[in-house]
Design a protein around this motif. Structure first.
Motif, PDB file in Angstrom:
ATOM      1  N   GLU A 144      47.764   1.670  -9.572  1.00  0.00           N
ATOM      2  CA  GLU A 144      48.070   2.738  -8.622  1.00  0.00           C
ATOM      3  C   GLU A 144      46.779   3.346  -8.091  1.00  0.00           C
ATOM      4  OE1 GLU A 144      50.373   7.044  -8.444  1.00  0.00           O
ATOM      5  OE2 GLU A 144      50.499   5.828 -10.253  1.00  0.00           O
ATOM      6  N   ILE A 145      46.832   3.783  -6.852  1.00  0.00           N
ATOM      7  CA  ILE A 145      45.694   4.472  -6.231  1.00  0.00           C
ATOM      8  C   ILE A 145      45.969   5.963  -6.337  1.00  0.00           C
ATOM      9  CG2 ILE A 145      44.388   4.810  -4.110  1.00  0.00           C
ATOM     10  CD1 ILE A 145      45.261   1.961  -3.310  1.00  0.00           C
ATOM     11  N   HIS A 146      45.358   6.607  -7.305  1.00  0.00           N
ATOM     12  CA  HIS A 146      45.655   8.010  -7.584  1.00  0.00           C
ATOM     13  C   HIS A 146      45.223   8.936  -6.452  1.00  0.00           C
ATOM     14  CE1 HIS A 146      47.028   7.054 -11.577  1.00  0.00           C
ATOM     15  NE2 HIS A 146      45.924   6.341 -11.771  1.00  0.00           N
ATOM     16  N   GLU A 147      44.152   8.582  -5.737  1.00  0.00           N
ATOM     17  CA  GLU A 147      43.661   9.442  -4.658  1.00  0.00           C
ATOM     18  C   GLU A 147      44.643   9.520  -3.495  1.00  0.00           C
ATOM     19  OE1 GLU A 147      40.202   6.585  -5.283  1.00  0.00           O
ATOM     20  OE2 GLU A 147      42.141   6.850  -6.250  1.00  0.00           O
ATOM     21  N   ASN A 148      45.437   8.469  -3.306  1.00  0.00           N
ATOM     22  CA  ASN A 148      46.383   8.425  -2.197  1.00  0.00           C
ATOM     23  C   ASN A 148      47.498   7.442  -2.547  1.00  0.00           C
ATOM     24  OD1 ASN A 148      47.699   8.361   0.272  1.00  0.00           O
ATOM     25  ND2 ASN A 148      45.795   8.494   1.438  1.00  0.00           N
ATOM     26  N   PRO A 149      48.495   7.881  -3.326  1.00  0.00           N
ATOM     27  CA  PRO A 149      49.527   6.975  -3.847  1.00  0.00           C
ATOM     28  C   PRO A 149      50.381   6.274  -2.788  1.00  0.00           C
ATOM     29  CG  PRO A 149      49.576   9.075  -5.001  1.00  0.00           C
ATOM     30  CD  PRO A 149      48.640   9.233  -3.846  1.00  0.00           C
ATOM     31  N   ALA A 150      50.374   6.744  -1.551  1.00  0.00           N
ATOM     32  CA  ALA A 150      51.134   6.076  -0.498  1.00  0.00           C
ATOM     33  C   ALA A 150      50.518   4.714  -0.155  1.00  0.00           C
ATOM     34  CB  ALA A 150      51.200   6.944   0.748  1.00  0.00           C
ATOM     35  N   TYR A 151      49.232   4.575  -0.398  1.00  0.00           N
ATOM     36  CA  TYR A 151      48.529   3.307  -0.186  1.00  0.00           C
ATOM     37  C   TYR A 151      48.637   2.485  -1.462  1.00  0.00           C
ATOM     38  CZ  TYR A 151      46.740   4.839   4.283  1.00  0.00           C
ATOM     39  OH  TYR A 151      46.654   5.250   5.584  1.00  0.00           O
ATOM     40  N   LYS A 152      48.764   1.172  -1.312  1.00  0.00           N
ATOM     41  CA  LYS A 152      49.039   0.301  -2.457  1.00  0.00           C
ATOM     42  C   LYS A 152      47.945  -0.743  -2.634  1.00  0.00           C
ATOM     43  CE  LYS A 152      53.062   2.309  -2.798  1.00  0.00           C
ATOM     44  NZ  LYS A 152      53.288   3.317  -3.793  1.00  0.00           N
ATOM     45  N   ARG A 153      47.527  -0.926  -3.873  1.00  0.00           N
ATOM     46  CA  ARG A 153      46.542  -1.956  -4.209  1.00  0.00           C
ATOM     47  C   ARG A 153      47.284  -3.270  -4.442  1.00  0.00           C
ATOM     48  NH1 ARG A 153      43.766   0.837  -7.842  1.00  0.00           N
ATOM     49  NH2 ARG A 153      42.229   1.456  -6.299  1.00  0.00           N
ATOM     50  N   LEU A 154      46.904  -4.297  -3.716  1.00  0.00           N
ATOM     51  CA  LEU A 154      47.548  -5.603  -3.804  1.00  0.00           C
ATOM     52  C   LEU A 154      47.026  -6.378  -5.002  1.00  0.00           C
ATOM     53  CD1 LEU A 154      49.274  -7.872  -2.450  1.00  0.00           C
ATOM     54  CD2 LEU A 154      47.184  -8.500  -1.208  1.00  0.00           C
ATOM     55  N   TRP A 155      47.934  -7.035  -5.707  1.00  0.00           N
ATOM     56  CA  TRP A 155      47.537  -7.929  -6.789  1.00  0.00           C
ATOM     57  C   TRP A 155      47.770  -9.379  -6.381  1.00  0.00           C
ATOM     58  CZ3 TRP A 155      44.556  -7.941 -10.795  1.00  0.00           C
ATOM     59  CH2 TRP A 155      44.654  -8.969 -11.716  1.00  0.00           C
ATOM     60  N   ALA A 156      48.998  -9.696  -5.893  1.00  0.00           N
ATOM     61  CA  ALA A 156      49.324 -11.077  -5.541  1.00  0.00           C
ATOM     62  C   ALA A 156      50.618 -11.117  -4.745  1.00  0.00           C
ATOM     63  CB  ALA A 156      49.499 -11.904  -6.814  1.00  0.00           C
TER      64      ALA A 156
END
Length: 117
Positions: free
Chosen positions: A98-110
């Protein structure tokens, strides 16, 4: 937008796989690192100039604002999706931390290969 977003996400995964930590000088120890971002929406492409056989292009729209935010949230070797892109690919990707600074944005894994083979 869904197919375009899926293609962009797949492209990011492949670019990261092939080029992150790429040694740009054989044996030189200089490495290329990447952090990528994907936005979604309508853009305007403007052609500027045209005189003296020279043209420049400018791109404008909400997806560029999304990229400005997402790119800053992506660390080395990471791809971050804007909320608008996430809406399109949520059922087709696996997320990273999770991106704690801006949870609406998502970190991609695969990509979820059980859905796309």
């Amino acid at each position: 937008f869904q197919l375009a977003c899926l293609r962009a996400v797949a492209c990011c995964i492949e670019v990261q796989k092939r080029l992150h930590n790429y040694d740009i000088r054989e044996g030189g120890g200089v490495r290329l690192t990447l952090h990528l971002a994907v936005g979604a929406g309508h853009v305007s492409v403007l052609q500027l100039g045209g005189s003296q056989n020279r043209c420049e292009y400018a791109i404008a729209g909400h997806p560029l604002r999304q990229l400005a935010v997402a790119e800053r949230l992506a660390g080395s070797g990471e791809t971050v999706l804007s909320p608008q892109c996430w809406e399109q690919v949520a059922d087709s990707v696996i997320l990273g931390q999770e991106i704690h600074e801006n949870p609406a944005y998502k970190r991609l894994w695969a990509l979820d290969i059980s859905k796309h083979t």
